[in-house]
Motif scaffolding. Structure first.
Motif, mmCIF file in Angstrom:
data_model
loop_
_atom_site.group_PDB
_atom_site.id
_atom_site.type_symbol
_atom_site.label_atom_id
_atom_site.label_comp_id
_atom_site.label_asym_id
_atom_site.label_seq_id
_atom_site.Cartn_x
_atom_site.Cartn_y
_atom_site.Cartn_z
ATOM 1 N N HIS A 176 40.668 -32.001 20.512
ATOM 2 C CA HIS A 176 41.216 -33.296 20.122
ATOM 3 C C HIS A 176 42.649 -33.374 20.617
ATOM 4 O O HIS A 176 43.435 -32.448 20.417
ATOM 5 N N ASP A 177 42.979 -34.485 21.290
ATOM 6 C CA ASP A 177 44.337 -34.693 21.815
ATOM 7 C C ASP A 177 44.812 -33.509 22.651
ATOM 8 O O ASP A 177 45.953 -33.041 22.523
ATOM 9 N N ASN A 178 43.912 -33.010 23.500
ATOM 10 C CA ASN A 178 44.219 -31.906 24.408
ATOM 11 C C ASN A 178 44.621 -30.625 23.676
ATOM 12 O O ASN A 178 45.433 -29.830 24.163
ATOM 13 N N CYS A 179 44.054 -30.432 22.497
ATOM 14 C CA CYS A 179 44.244 -29.200 21.733
ATOM 15 C C CYS A 179 42.886 -28.655 21.315
ATOM 16 O O CYS A 179 41.955 -29.418 21.051
ATOM 17 N N PHE A 180 42.789 -27.328 21.252
ATOM 18 C CA PHE A 180 41.621 -26.685 20.666
ATOM 19 C C PHE A 180 41.878 -26.535 19.169
ATOM 20 O O PHE A 180 42.876 -25.933 18.754
ATOM 21 N N LEU A 181 40.987 -27.091 18.368
ATOM 22 C CA LEU A 181 41.091 -27.000 16.919
ATOM 23 C C LEU A 181 39.996 -26.075 16.389
ATOM 24 O O LEU A 181 38.841 -26.167 16.789
ATOM 25 N N LYS A 182 40.383 -25.182 15.503
ATOM 26 C CA LYS A 182 39.420 -24.283 14.858
ATOM 27 C C LYS A 182 39.630 -24.382 13.355
ATOM 28 O O LYS A 182 40.661 -23.949 12.827
ATOM 29 N N GLU A 183 38.669 -24.989 12.672
ATOM 30 C CA GLU A 183 38.713 -25.109 11.214
ATOM 31 C C GLU A 183 37.987 -23.916 10.612
ATOM 32 O O GLU A 183 36.812 -23.677 10.907
ATOM 33 N N ILE A 184 38.677 -23.179 9.753
ATOM 34 C CA ILE A 184 38.140 -21.959 9.166
ATOM 35 C C ILE A 184 38.012 -22.160 7.656
ATOM 36 O O ILE A 184 39.018 -22.170 6.929
ATOM 37 N N ASN A 185 36.788 -22.378 7.198
ATOM 38 C CA ASN A 185 36.511 -22.551 5.778
ATOM 39 C C ASN A 185 36.135 -21.193 5.198
ATOM 40 O O ASN A 185 35.198 -20.544 5.677
ATOM 41 N N ILE A 186 36.862 -20.789 4.175
ATOM 42 C CA ILE A 186 36.772 -19.425 3.665
ATOM 43 C C ILE A 186 36.231 -19.419 2.235
ATOM 44 O O ILE A 186 36.693 -20.175 1.382
ATOM 45 N N LEU A 187 35.248 -18.545 2.007
ATOM 46 C CA LEU A 187 34.745 -18.282 0.660
ATOM 47 C C LEU A 187 34.897 -16.792 0.392
ATOM 48 O O LEU A 187 34.256 -15.968 1.051
ATOM 49 N N ASP A 188 35.776 -16.462 -0.551
ATOM 50 C CA ASP A 188 35.947 -15.076 -0.987
ATOM 51 C C ASP A 188 35.039 -14.859 -2.182
ATOM 52 O O ASP A 188 35.322 -15.327 -3.292
#
Length: 247
Positions: A176-188
């Motif tokens: 998005h907008d010439n950026c790599f986005l990585k969404e990290i959803n965490i469950l401990d």
């Protein structure tokens, strides 16, 4: 998907960050550094800066070779861990790479494993590159190891799930907008905690870096496409390893 401004400040201090990336190949990293040293041929008493040093493993590897190495990183958690490695040839400081750090001092500046391109504005990215350049002696060299954006864009994995030590990482990726986005959803599972971090890295191309280096008075002398020093190919190379020299 949207990253918070200055997302790296919290994420790099999180224990979940260190857990997620704990499986990095240290043998490959050591081999890469050995090849770099063979290529650069630094003098035995060379002064080196590891900018974005993390917990200092690679700075220590360089210091163990006999060089005098300084590591800087924004993460206080990482620096506090790295400081346990300090000796006469190795020191660490918490420092924002966008701000000046020692002028005309180092023979080599290293920026390993995509520790660049996180900042919100082009000015901030330019400021970081200026820090690298100004820290070098005249004729000193910069090694900037970045992802190869065209290859990453073509092979982007939209989603995956990993579980490490009872922590589930549900990872989603997009551009998005010439950026790599990585969404990290965490469950401990043990702590019964949920949290989310989103990384954002600019999809800089070789042409972008050529322009950025030129603005700072850095001359690109070589570009390699992987840690084995194969020639860079925009479509096939996994990495973009730039060797620059201070004019």
């Amino acid at each position: 998907m949207k990253a918070e401004k200055q997302w790296f400040k919290d994420w790099f201090n999180s224990p979940y960050y260190h857990l997620l990336y704990s499986n990095r190949d240290e043998k490959e990293a050591a081999m890469f550094i050995d090849k770099l040293l063979a290529y650069l041929q630094p003098l035995p008493n060379a002064l080196m800066l590891d900018a974005g040093c993390g917990r200092g493993r690679h700075a220590k590897y360089l210091a163990d070779k006999g060089f005098t190495v300084t590591g800087i990183d924004l993460s206080i958690d990482s620096i506090n861990t790295a400081k346990k490695l300090e000796n006469d040839h190795l020191s660490f400081f918490q420092h924002d790479m966008r701000l000046p750090f020692r002028i005309n001092y180092f023979d080599v500046v290293f920026n390993f494993f995509t520790s660049f391109g996180y900042f919100d504005t082009q000015r901030d990215n330019d400021n970081a590159l200026r820090t690298f350049k100004n820290a070098l002696k005249h004729g000193g060299r910069l090694v900037l190891d970045y992802l190869n954006s065209p290859y990453v864009a073509a092979h982007l994995v939209p989603s995956e799930v990993k579980e490490l030590d009872g922590v589930v990482f549900d990872i989603k990726r997009e551009m998005h907008d010439n950026c790599f986005l990585k969404e990290i959803n965490i469950l401990d599972r043990e702590k019964m905690v949920r949290t989310t971090f989103t990384e954002s890295v600019h999809a800089f191309t070789l042409a972008d870096f050529e322009a950025m280096f030129d603005r700072q008075g850095l001359r690109i002398t070589d570009v390699f496409g992987d840690y084995h020093f194969n020639a860079y190919n925009e479509q096939r190379s996994h990495r973009m390893i730039l060797i620059g020299e201070k004019k």
